[in-house]
Design a protein around this motif. Structure first.
Motif, PDB file in Angstrom:
ATOM      1  N   ALA A 148     -40.661  26.557 -14.992  1.00  0.00           N
ATOM      2  CA  ALA A 148     -41.422  26.448 -16.223  1.00  0.00           C
ATOM      3  C   ALA A 148     -40.784  27.398 -17.236  1.00  0.00           C
ATOM      4  O   ALA A 148     -39.597  27.735 -17.120  1.00  0.00           O
ATOM      5  N   ASN A 149     -41.535  27.837 -18.225  1.00  0.00           N
ATOM      6  CA  ASN A 149     -41.014  28.866 -19.133  1.00  0.00           C
ATOM      7  C   ASN A 149     -42.140  29.741 -19.673  1.00  0.00           C
ATOM      8  O   ASN A 149     -42.164  30.109 -20.835  1.00  0.00           O
ATOM      9  N   SER A 150     -43.075  30.077 -18.787  1.00  0.00           N
ATOM     10  CA  SER A 150     -44.143  31.026 -19.125  1.00  0.00           C
ATOM     11  C   SER A 150     -44.518  31.760 -17.845  1.00  0.00           C
ATOM     12  O   SER A 150     -44.982  31.136 -16.881  1.00  0.00           O
ATOM     13  N   ARG A 151     -44.316  33.087 -17.824  1.00  0.00           N
ATOM     14  CA  ARG A 151     -44.491  33.839 -16.586  1.00  0.00           C
ATOM     15  C   ARG A 151     -45.911  33.772 -16.060  1.00  0.00           C
ATOM     16  O   ARG A 151     -46.134  33.681 -14.843  1.00  0.00           O
ATOM     17  N   THR A 152     -46.921  33.844 -16.947  1.00  0.00           N
ATOM     18  CA  THR A 152     -48.294  33.796 -16.454  1.00  0.00           C
ATOM     19  C   THR A 152     -48.627  32.421 -15.891  1.00  0.00           C
ATOM     20  O   THR A 152     -49.297  32.313 -14.865  1.00  0.00           O
ATOM     21  N   CYS A 153     -48.143  31.364 -16.538  1.00  0.00           N
ATOM     22  CA  CYS A 153     -48.353  30.022 -15.991  1.00  0.00           C
ATOM     23  C   CYS A 153     -47.757  29.916 -14.591  1.00  0.00           C
ATOM     24  O   CYS A 153     -48.336  29.293 -13.690  1.00  0.00           O
ATOM     25  N   GLU A 154     -46.603  30.539 -14.405  1.00  0.00           N
ATOM     26  CA  GLU A 154     -45.909  30.451 -13.123  1.00  0.00           C
ATOM     27  C   GLU A 154     -46.684  31.115 -11.990  1.00  0.00           C
ATOM     28  O   GLU A 154     -46.541  30.744 -10.825  1.00  0.00           O
ATOM     29  N   ILE A 155     -47.548  32.095 -12.334  1.00  0.00           N
ATOM     30  CA  ILE A 155     -48.376  32.737 -11.306  1.00  0.00           C
ATOM     31  C   ILE A 155     -49.326  31.706 -10.696  1.00  0.00           C
ATOM     32  O   ILE A 155     -49.400  31.536  -9.478  1.00  0.00           O
ATOM     33  N   GLY A 156     -50.069  31.014 -11.557  1.00  0.00           N
ATOM     34  CA  GLY A 156     -51.009  30.008 -11.059  1.00  0.00           C
ATOM     35  C   GLY A 156     -50.327  28.826 -10.423  1.00  0.00           C
ATOM     36  O   GLY A 156     -50.790  28.287  -9.412  1.00  0.00           O
ATOM     37  N   LEU A 157     -49.208  28.402 -10.993  1.00  0.00           N
ATOM     38  CA  LEU A 157     -48.467  27.274 -10.426  1.00  0.00           C
ATOM     39  C   LEU A 157     -47.983  27.596  -9.025  1.00  0.00           C
ATOM     40  O   LEU A 157     -48.051  26.759  -8.118  1.00  0.00           O
ATOM     41  N   HIS A 211     -51.049  27.615  -6.501  1.00  0.00           N
ATOM     42  CA  HIS A 211     -51.686  26.338  -6.168  1.00  0.00           C
ATOM     43  C   HIS A 211     -50.706  25.300  -5.632  1.00  0.00           C
ATOM     44  O   HIS A 211     -51.151  24.256  -5.132  1.00  0.00           O
ATOM     45  N   SER A 212     -49.431  25.551  -5.724  1.00  0.00           N
ATOM     46  CA  SER A 212     -48.455  24.569  -5.236  1.00  0.00           C
ATOM     47  C   SER A 212     -47.904  24.918  -3.858  1.00  0.00           C
ATOM     48  O   SER A 212     -47.471  24.034  -3.125  1.00  0.00           O
ATOM     49  N   GLY A 213     -47.900  26.214  -3.532  1.00  0.00           N
ATOM     50  CA  GLY A 213     -47.299  26.643  -2.275  1.00  0.00           C
ATOM     51  C   GLY A 213     -45.797  26.821  -2.342  1.00  0.00           C
ATOM     52  O   GLY A 213     -45.147  27.088  -1.331  1.00  0.00           O
ATOM     53  N   ILE A 214     -45.207  26.661  -3.531  1.00  0.00           N
ATOM     54  CA  ILE A 214     -43.778  26.915  -3.725  1.00  0.00           C
ATOM     55  C   ILE A 214     -43.630  27.892  -4.878  1.00  0.00           C
ATOM     56  O   ILE A 214     -44.497  27.960  -5.758  1.00  0.00           O
ATOM     57  N   PRO A 215     -42.547  28.667  -4.917  1.00  0.00           N
ATOM     58  CA  PRO A 215     -42.386  29.602  -6.033  1.00  0.00           C
ATOM     59  C   PRO A 215     -42.043  28.875  -7.330  1.00  0.00           C
ATOM     60  O   PRO A 215     -41.197  27.977  -7.342  1.00  0.00           O
ATOM     61  N   TYR A 216     -42.711  29.255  -8.400  1.00  0.00           N
ATOM     62  CA  TYR A 216     -42.372  28.780  -9.746  1.00  0.00           C
ATOM     63  C   TYR A 216     -41.729  29.932 -10.509  1.00  0.00           C
ATOM     64  O   TYR A 216     -42.189  31.073 -10.437  1.00  0.00           O
ATOM     65  N   ARG A 217     -40.659  29.612 -11.233  1.00  0.00           N
ATOM     66  CA  ARG A 217     -39.926  30.617 -11.998  1.00  0.00           C
ATOM     67  C   ARG A 217     -39.566  30.037 -13.359  1.00  0.00           C
ATOM     68  O   ARG A 217     -39.759  28.853 -13.610  1.00  0.00           O
ATOM     69  N   SER A 218     -38.978  30.875 -14.172  1.00  0.00           N
ATOM     70  CA  SER A 218     -38.459  30.391 -15.445  1.00  0.00           C
ATOM     71  C   SER A 218     -37.320  29.415 -15.202  1.00  0.00           C
ATOM     72  O   SER A 218     -36.530  29.561 -14.254  1.00  0.00           O
ATOM     73  N   ILE A 219     -37.205  28.452 -16.073  1.00  0.00           N
ATOM     74  CA  ILE A 219     -36.112  27.485 -15.937  1.00  0.00           C
ATOM     75  C   ILE A 219     -34.758  28.161 -16.121  1.00  0.00           C
ATOM     76  O   ILE A 219     -33.726  27.644 -15.674  1.00  0.00           O
ATOM     77  N   MET A 220     -34.750  29.349 -16.726  1.00  0.00           N
ATOM     78  CA  MET A 220     -33.489  30.092 -16.828  1.00  0.00           C
ATOM     79  C   MET A 220     -32.981  30.490 -15.441  1.00  0.00           C
ATOM     80  O   MET A 220     -31.776  30.624 -15.230  1.00  0.00           O
ATOM     81  N   ALA A 221     -33.898  30.677 -14.494  1.00  0.00           N
ATOM     82  CA  ALA A 221     -33.479  30.986 -13.125  1.00  0.00           C
ATOM     83  C   ALA A 221     -32.745  29.803 -12.505  1.00  0.00           C
ATOM     84  O   ALA A 221     -31.785  29.980 -11.745  1.00  0.00           O
ATOM     85  N   LEU A 222     -33.165  28.596 -12.824  1.00  0.00           N
ATOM     86  CA  LEU A 222     -32.473  27.407 -12.312  1.00  0.00           C
ATOM     87  C   LEU A 222     -31.079  27.300 -12.918  1.00  0.00           C
ATOM     88  O   LEU A 222     -30.095  27.005 -12.217  1.00  0.00           O
ATOM     89  N   VAL A 223     -30.983  27.544 -14.217  1.00  0.00           N
ATOM     90  CA  VAL A 223     -29.675  27.513 -14.872  1.00  0.00           C
ATOM     91  C   VAL A 223     -28.767  28.578 -14.265  1.00  0.00           C
ATOM     92  O   VAL A 223     -27.579  28.341 -14.008  1.00  0.00           O
ATOM     93  N   ASP A 224     -29.324  29.749 -14.014  1.00  0.00           N
ATOM     94  CA  ASP A 224     -28.557  30.846 -13.419  1.00  0.00           C
ATOM     95  C   ASP A 224     -28.028  30.456 -12.030  1.00  0.00           C
ATOM     96  O   ASP A 224     -26.842  30.649 -11.719  1.00  0.00           O
ATOM     97  N   GLN A 225     -28.896  29.884 -11.205  1.00  0.00           N
ATOM     98  CA  GLN A 225     -28.497  29.506  -9.845  1.00  0.00           C
ATOM     99  C   GLN A 225     -27.397  28.453  -9.847  1.00  0.00           C
ATOM    100  O   GLN A 225     -26.490  28.479  -9.002  1.00  0.00           O
TER     101      GLN A 225
END
Length: 971
Positions: free
Chosen positions: A928-937, A940-954
């Motif tokens: 996603a691209n909001s740190r607080t949103c990623e906490i709830g995501l 409730h999903s059971g997988i880690p949510y991070r900023s999309i910049m982390a995906l670009v970095d990886q």
């Protein structure tokens, strides 16, 4: 208070329906007392049924206890079909199952699926459902079928009646029948043989009555939703086929539709659209009539008043401005499976209309313009296959209803009616309709409609708060009925359904014999008259003038609301508390009671209930305003509502202190995160959960919840310019990314500001930081709580710092959190070029990075702020560049975390993400691209949510993992 009969019924329901899915309190019953029509009935009991078995048991009980019941899906119907003063049975979000059949040529749908969602499911097959109502982005399939809603392109050939394959229903006695299942049909013959025999006898009798049968056939040659679908009696022989088609347009008066199988239609990939302007309405109508035999998918007629209502809006074509009072437009579209066929269609239209045709190519031959010139056109008409230009033309048509709704006087109702005429009568009928508006003084009225089907809509704004207005409307409706029926033998309801509004005129339109058939049909299916009573058939000649809902002024931010319900499917609290429409309903009633001084106890009860149902559980995300036809942002109203609540001490003093000492405040948050993380590591997750829950209960829920996905403290930021690339960008890490690092269990170790800087430098950027960053904030945390002055102070300070850092706007500015960037865009001046992660990556980074895509499926959450900024495509561009498989869960638009509301009102986050875990099953991580949103995501999903910049970095240079370097998803 419920009377004895309803109390007994309610108690019986509790044996199989949890009380959390029922409502009897004044606030929620009032909230459900309105639909998109201009009527209001307040139900005694609202019950959300989640399964077919529950519906069956409910109907058995209502039958045994003689209690009327009304079914409701999205509540976007316009004629009063979805309201009740008895029991309102809501079947929406829980009815989402679907199945694609026969390679997309059929689809099985439950009633809670939104029409646009069905088309999205079918899109990979090049198919769609036939009905295409203007409300397709909000209307649910149950209502689309029950009202036989049509639309701009489907006409009478592709509506629900013509494309239904089979249907599954729950009858008034609780019996379940699936007309497409042989076993169900066989069982039904055994239990309901007499009912089938009555239907068979009725159909035989109608077919034997040649004048009546011919009358029915002729009535359905044009659009007609007045009364029942009597054509089922002449079109079909098998009683099960008759039942299937009688259900279409029955408006919940014959049975409950639990699923429907549609035969789908093709969805052409190529389209060309033109706006044709005619000096006189007769020319437009004659052209529409000739187009019936041509490859034309839509021909939308708009009178001069319609064009005038939108001509001043941004993006409208210049040709609609300042034209003569008699000018009429046709918005024409032709569709095809390939370009050659599309071009041939345009040529055929030009030849048939005897117009000169000139083809031009644009955008290097990628798009095309066909110019039509000739007699009867006020201006040359240009067919274009450019999607953006076509969308702009359709904005003319789609902006008509909002244009009237937005400028109407306070207290007035937006009333939209629809009638249909034989196509050869369209021109004189339109002129007669205009004359009736003039006769009755409705000079603000506009007329538009689906000209190919002879279907006209008209919109005007009566004020039903005045008795004289009610009398005027009554006289107008009598004249409309006489003109449509007696003068033109048309349909009083073409596609909006009979409802209550046209029930008194059904017999006038159809005659006594056909009306008698309808009464027999009702008696066969609902002998006790308990299903949606008063709708379609109603002996009360003034029912259309009764139970009109008041629309008193409540607040300038929400007064334009038409209560259409288009907002509801976008609201994260829709399954928890109130929707935006319902919040406005309650606020209007509070305003009315306050102004009148009546019923102080009811006023107090509504205010008390609204504190949680309306204010506390509102995410204030503003998505409702994006979907609203008149741009009512209930989130903005909620923030204003909160600002009134926090006026004065000590709230303002605390907000001032926080704003003036923002650096120490973020340091304190960092310390708190370190303490929580340390304690969690020592005592473990289970003990930490129990401890936090106990402390929260003892505090009266004043303490925030603790979540296992709570971030660790972010490492302090190095606030200095870094890198020596050939380009430069000002990077402003939001306060949440400056304080919050990865979650404790996340294998990625770096906080977002480290990841973002690394990606920027890898792409050849020199990274510039603003001065005094620890004390900088966009103001969003203050704005969301109603502290507007403090929010603006922080925003002003940030803008000055960014102007200085960017050399007065020469350098672009990147903020790593979309909600913050969205506020910066709203409050800053024009000098700064502002970007959030996906927009900056898609625009400036992708072509400067070497990307190796991951084969692991990834989930994507497009935040509400990103949606408001129109960044959906940018999100998908970046994600698809980095991953082979990208999952975007349908229906989850706002996560409901809303800054810190996920900690303080966790029920909102839970409700908003109730379907997330199953939707992302199989994904390795979410972005996603909001740190607080990623906490709830994450929670409730059971997988880690991070900023999309982390995906670009990886995907550009591997990833740093605790104790491990690389993985199968690294680049």
């Amino acid at each position: 208070m419920l009377d004895a009969a309803y109390r007994q019924f309610f108690d019986d329901l509790k044996s199989f329906i949890p009380e959390s899915r029922m409502a009897t309190d004044p606030l929620r019953t009032l909230a459900y007392g309105t639909d998109a029509s201009f009527y209001r009935l307040i139900p005694k009991i609202v019950v959300r049924a989640d399964t077919e078995a529950e519906v069956s048991r409910i109907l058995k009980q209502t039958g045994e206890q003689q209690i009327p019941v009304t079914f409701r899906a999205a509540g976007t119907s316009l004629s009063g079909q979805a309201i009740s003063d008895s029991v309102l049975l809501v079947a929406g979000e829980s009815w989402q199952q679907w199945e694609v059949l026969d390679d997309g040529r059929k689809i099985r749908l439950q009633p809670g699926i939104i029409g646009a969602r069905a088309n999205g499911i079918l899109a990979p097959f090049g198919r769609k459902i036939g009905p295409d109502p203007a409300s397709i982005n909000a209307a649910m399939v149950g209502g689309i079928a029950a009202n036989n809603a049509s639309g701009m392109c489907c006409g009478t050939a592709q509506n629900s009646y013509q494309t239904v394959d089979s249907i599954r229903i729950v009858l008034a006695d609780g019996t379940i029948l699936d007309t497409g299942d042989g076993h169900s049909r066989k069982a039904f013959k055994t239990t309901h043989g007499p009912m089938l025999a009555r239907l068979d006898e009725l159909a035989r009798r109608v077919k034997a009555d040649t004048p009546l049968a011919e009358r029915i056939r002729n009535k359905f040659k044009i659009k007609n939703t007045t009364g029942y679908s009597l054509n089922a009696l002449v079109d079909y022989i098998d009683p099960f086929d008759i039942i299937t088609h009688l259900m279409i347009g029955s408006e919940g008066t014959l049975a409950f539709i639990s699923h429907i199988v549609y035969r789908t239609v093709t969805s052409p990939a190529f389209k060309a659209t033109a706006l044709m302007m005619f000096p006189q309405i007769e020319g437009a109508c004659r052209t529409a009539q000739r187009m019936q035999a041509l490859p034309v998918a839509a021909a939308e007629l708009m009178d001069r008043a319609s064009l005038a209502s939108v001509e001043g809006k941004a993006g409208m074509p210049a040709m609609i401005r300042g034209v003569s009072p008699s000018t009429t437009a046709l918005l024409v579209e032709t569709q095809a499976a390939d370009f050659d066929t599309l071009s041939a269609h345009v040529q055929a239209i030009a030849d048939a209309l005897e117009k000169r045709l000139t083809l031009h190519t644009t955008d290097g031959g990628r798009t095309h313009e066909w110019q039509l010139e000739g007699a009867d056109l006020a201006f040359p008409a240009i067919f274009t296959d450019h999607a953006g230009q076509s969308d702009n033309l359709w904005k003319v048509r789609k902006g008509l209803l909002p244009s009237v709704g937005a400028v109407r006087d306070l207290g007035t109702t937006v009333l939209i009616e629809d009638v249909a005429f034989p196509i050869h009568s369209l021109a004189p009928a339109t002129l007669d309709l205009q004359a009736l508006f003039d006769k009755h003084g409705y000079r603000e009225a506009i007329i538009f409609g689906h000209a190919l089907a002879g279907n006209l809509h008209f919109v005007f704004s009566p004020n039903f708060g005045r008795s004289a207005e009610l009398d005027r409307y009554a006289r107008f409706m009598d004249d409309i009925a006489q003109m449509v029926v007696d003068d033109y033998d048309g349909s009083l309801k073409a596609e909006h359904g009979t409802g209550r509004n046209m029930a008194p005129f059904v017999e006038k339109e159809w005659g006594s014999d056909a009306y008698g058939l309808m009464r027999e049909i009702k008696a066969i299916f609902d002998p006790k008259g308990l299903l949606n009573p008063g709708v379609i058939l109603n002996a009360n000649p003034t029912v259309h003038l009764e139970h009109l809902k008041p629309l008193p002024p409540a607040d300038p931010l929400i007064d334009a609301c038409m209560e259409c319900g288009f907002c509801e499917c976008h609201c994260p609290s829709r399954n928890l508390s109130l929707t935006p429409r319902q919040r406005i309903v309650i606020q209007r009633e509070i305003a009315r009671l306050t102004a009148s001084g009546e019923d102080a106890s009811r006023l107090a009860e509504l205010k008390k209930g609204y504190a949680w149902q309306g204010e506390a559980t509102c995410a204030a995300d503003g998505l409702c305003g994006v979907a609203c036809p008149v741009e009512v942002d209930t989130g903005k109203f909620t923030k204003t509502f909160r600002s009134r609540m926090v006026k004065g001490q000590p709230y303002q003093w605390l907000a001032d202190r926080a704003a003036d000492h923002f650096g120490p405040l973020t340091t304190g948050i960092r310390v708190g995160l370190k303490i929580a993380d340390g304690l969690h590591r020592i005592i473990g997750t289970d003990t930490m959960n129990r401890l936090a829950d106990s402390l929260r209960r003892l505090s009266g829920n004043r303490l925030p919840v603790w979540l296992p996905s709570l971030p660790t403290a972010a490492a302090p930021l190095r606030s200095r310019t870094t890198g020596n690339g050939d380009r430069a960008v000002v990077y402003f890490p939001a306060c949440v990314s400056r304080t919050m690092g990865p979650a404790a269990g996340d294998p990625l170790v770096d906080p977002l500001h480290v990841v973002t800087e690394r990606v920027l430098r890898r792409a050849g950027y020199r990274v510039v930081y603003p001065e005094g960053m620890e004390g900088l904030c966009c103001g969003l945390p203050f704005e969301s709580k109603g502290f507007f002055d403090q929010a603006d102070r922080k925003s002003d300070a940030l803008e000055k710092a960014l102007l200085a850092a960017s050399d007065n706007g020469r350098l672009p500015v990147l903020c790593d959190t979309s909600p913050c960037l969205e506020r910066m865009q709203r409050t800053f001046g024009p000098r700064l070029a502002l970007y959030e992660p996906v927009a900056f990556t898609a625009t400036h980074l992708l072509d400067r990075l070497t990307i190796t895509r991951t084969g692991d499926p990834v989930a994507l959450h497009i935040t509400c702020s990103a949606r408001k900024m129109g960044l959906e495509n940018a999100f998908l561009t970046v994600a698809n560049a980095c991953a082979d498989t990208v999952v975007v869960p349908y229906g989850i638009e706002c996560c409901g975390f809303a800054g810190d509301r996920g900690f303080n009102v966790p029920e909102l986050n839970t409700a908003a993400l109730s379907g997330l875990k199953s939707a992302v099953a199989g994904c390795t991580a979410g972005y996603a691209n909001s740190r607080t949103c990623e906490i709830g995501l994450s929670h409730h999903s059971g997988i880690p949510y991070r900023s999309i910049m982390a995906l670009v970095d990886q995907c550009t240079n591997g990833k740093r993992v605790r104790g491990v370097e690389g993985s199968r998803s690294q680049g």
